[in-house]
Design a protein around this motif. Structure first.
Motif, PDB file in Angstrom:
ATOM      1  N   VAL A   1     121.156  26.050  26.693  1.00 37.33           N
ATOM      2  CA  VAL A   1     120.780  24.815  26.009  1.00 37.33           C
ATOM      3  C   VAL A   1     120.380  23.718  26.988  1.00 37.33           C
ATOM      4  O   VAL A   1     120.049  22.617  26.569  1.00 37.33           O
ATOM      5  N   SER A   2     120.403  24.017  28.282  1.00 32.96           N
ATOM      6  CA  SER A   2     119.886  23.055  29.254  1.00 32.96           C
ATOM      7  C   SER A   2     119.239  23.806  30.407  1.00 32.96           C
ATOM      8  O   SER A   2     119.609  24.945  30.721  1.00 32.96           O
ATOM      9  N   TYR A   3     118.256  23.129  31.001  1.00 29.05           N
ATOM     10  CA  TYR A   3     117.445  23.730  32.049  1.00 29.05           C
ATOM     11  C   TYR A   3     117.269  22.723  33.180  1.00 29.05           C
ATOM     12  O   TYR A   3     116.967  21.554  32.929  1.00 29.05           O
ATOM     13  N   ALA A   4     117.428  23.175  34.407  1.00 24.72           N
ATOM     14  CA  ALA A   4     117.193  22.338  35.576  1.00 24.72           C
ATOM     15  C   ALA A   4     115.687  22.223  35.799  1.00 24.72           C
ATOM     16  O   ALA A   4     114.963  23.215  35.705  1.00 24.72           O
ATOM     17  N   LEU A   5     115.225  21.008  36.080  1.00 24.73           N
ATOM     18  CA  LEU A   5     113.814  20.767  36.393  1.00 24.73           C
ATOM     19  C   LEU A   5     113.730  20.124  37.775  1.00 24.73           C
ATOM     20  O   LEU A   5     114.368  19.103  38.022  1.00 24.73           O
ATOM     21  N   THR A   6     112.949  20.707  38.649  1.00 26.09           N
ATOM     22  CA  THR A   6     112.773  20.125  39.979  1.00 26.09           C
ATOM     23  C   THR A   6     111.326  19.764  40.263  1.00 26.09           C
ATOM     24  O   THR A   6     111.057  18.901  41.097  1.00 26.09           O
ATOM     25  N   GLU A   7     110.401  20.436  39.583  1.00 31.59           N
ATOM     26  CA  GLU A   7     108.976  20.188  39.803  1.00 31.59           C
ATOM     27  C   GLU A   7     108.211  20.582  38.557  1.00 31.59           C
ATOM     28  O   GLU A   7     108.598  21.521  37.852  1.00 31.59           O
ATOM     29  N   TRP A   8     107.105  19.877  38.268  1.00 27.01           N
ATOM     30  CA  TRP A   8     106.276  20.199  37.118  1.00 27.01           C
ATOM     31  C   TRP A   8     105.134  21.083  37.594  1.00 27.01           C
ATOM     32  O   TRP A   8     104.308  20.669  38.397  1.00 27.01           O
ATOM     33  N   THR A   9     105.098  22.290  37.105  1.00 30.17           N
ATOM     34  CA  THR A   9     104.057  23.249  37.450  1.00 30.17           C
ATOM     35  C   THR A   9     103.486  23.811  36.154  1.00 30.17           C
ATOM     36  O   THR A   9     104.078  23.613  35.082  1.00 30.17           O
ATOM     37  N   PRO A  10     102.388  24.550  36.206  1.00 30.26           N
ATOM     38  CA  PRO A  10     101.880  25.179  34.983  1.00 30.26           C
ATOM     39  C   PRO A  10     102.902  26.115  34.335  1.00 30.26           C
ATOM     40  O   PRO A  10     102.996  26.185  33.110  1.00 30.26           O
ATOM     41  N   VAL A  11     103.688  26.809  35.141  1.00 29.04           N
ATOM     42  CA  VAL A  11     104.721  27.705  34.593  1.00 29.04           C
ATOM     43  C   VAL A  11     105.787  26.887  33.863  1.00 29.04           C
ATOM     44  O   VAL A  11     106.219  27.247  32.764  1.00 29.04           O
ATOM     45  N   VAL A  12     106.205  25.775  34.458  1.00 29.75           N
ATOM     46  CA  VAL A  12     107.202  24.904  33.825  1.00 29.75           C
ATOM     47  C   VAL A  12     106.630  24.325  32.533  1.00 29.75           C
ATOM     48  O   VAL A  12     107.310  24.308  31.503  1.00 29.75           O
ATOM     49  N   ALA A  13     105.394  23.864  32.576  1.00 30.35           N
ATOM     50  CA  ALA A  13     104.763  23.296  31.380  1.00 30.35           C
ATOM     51  C   ALA A  13     104.743  24.304  30.243  1.00 30.35           C
ATOM     52  O   ALA A  13     105.063  23.969  29.091  1.00 30.35           O
ATOM     53  N   LYS A  14     104.396  25.540  30.551  1.00 34.53           N
ATOM     54  CA  LYS A  14     104.354  26.589  29.538  1.00 34.53           C
ATOM     55  C   LYS A  14     105.742  26.854  28.965  1.00 34.53           C
ATOM     56  O   LYS A  14     105.919  26.960  27.750  1.00 34.53           O
ATOM     57  N   LYS A  15     106.754  26.932  29.830  1.00 35.50           N
ATOM     58  CA  LYS A  15     108.129  27.207  29.383  1.00 35.50           C
ATOM     59  C   LYS A  15     108.655  26.062  28.515  1.00 35.50           C
ATOM     60  O   LYS A  15     109.267  26.300  27.469  1.00 35.50           O
ATOM     61  N   VAL A  16     108.414  24.823  28.927  1.00 35.70           N
ATOM     62  CA  VAL A  16     108.878  23.672  28.148  1.00 35.70           C
ATOM     63  C   VAL A  16     108.206  23.680  26.777  1.00 35.70           C
ATOM     64  O   VAL A  16     108.868  23.464  25.753  1.00 35.70           O
ATOM     65  N   THR A  17     106.914  23.961  26.740  1.00 39.85           N
ATOM     66  CA  THR A  17     106.200  24.029  25.459  1.00 39.85           C
ATOM     67  C   THR A  17     106.815  25.099  24.563  1.00 39.85           C
ATOM     68  O   THR A  17     107.065  24.858  23.376  1.00 39.85           O
TER      69      THR A  17
END
Length: 150
Positions: A125-141
């Motif tokens: 239910v929680s995720y660590a974020l350290t940098e915004w990348t295309p992979v991160v953007a896709k996962k967050v979406t």
């Protein structure tokens, strides 16, 4: 940090994005009492993001854009001073916690009880974020879509 392409921008909101959000807040206020409440929530979220350290602010801005584009039915509001997005019942579904809030080494994207992320007997239910990348953007979406489904 130097700016990257529009998908992975880390410098924060552009002047055009800021102007569009201010215009949207004005539109909401014009809708009356309910719209004014939404506009106040949006302003509070934008103010909370603006008060973050640059690295956290860049992440929070990307999260904000992603959540509001993916789930426009969620209403921006602050929750314990953090940017959050609530369902029609006013219950927080997703929130962003900047690393500076509790002096963590990472920011956190979190989901509350009303998020539909259930997967058997255990799920994150929680995720660590350290940098915004295309992979991160896709996962967050994907996570936000799942959170509002069902």
């Amino acid at each position: 940090m130097p700016a990257k392409d529009a998908q992975t921008q880390t410098e924060g909101f552009s002047a055009e994005e800021r102007a569009a959000m201010k215009k949207r807040a004005a539109e909401l206020r014009a809708e009356g009492k309910k719209g004014a409440k939404k506009a106040d929530g949006l302003k509070a979220v934008l103010d909370a993001i603006a008060g973050m350290a640059p690295e956290d602010r860049a992440l929070a801005e990307r999260v904000h854009v992603t959540v509001t584009a993916t789930a426009p039915e969620l209403t921006p509001k602050t929750w314990y001073g953090m940017p959050a997005y609530a369902n029609a019942d006013g219950k927080v579904v997703v929130f962003f916690q900047d690393s500076g809030k509790f002096k963590y080494r990472y920011s956190t994207l979190g989901f509350q009880e009303d998020a539909h992320l259930d997967d058997g007997d255990i799920w994150p239910v929680s995720y660590a974020l350290t940098e915004w990348t295309p992979v991160v953007a896709k996962k967050v979406t994907e996570l936000v879509k799942a959170a509002i489904s069902g």
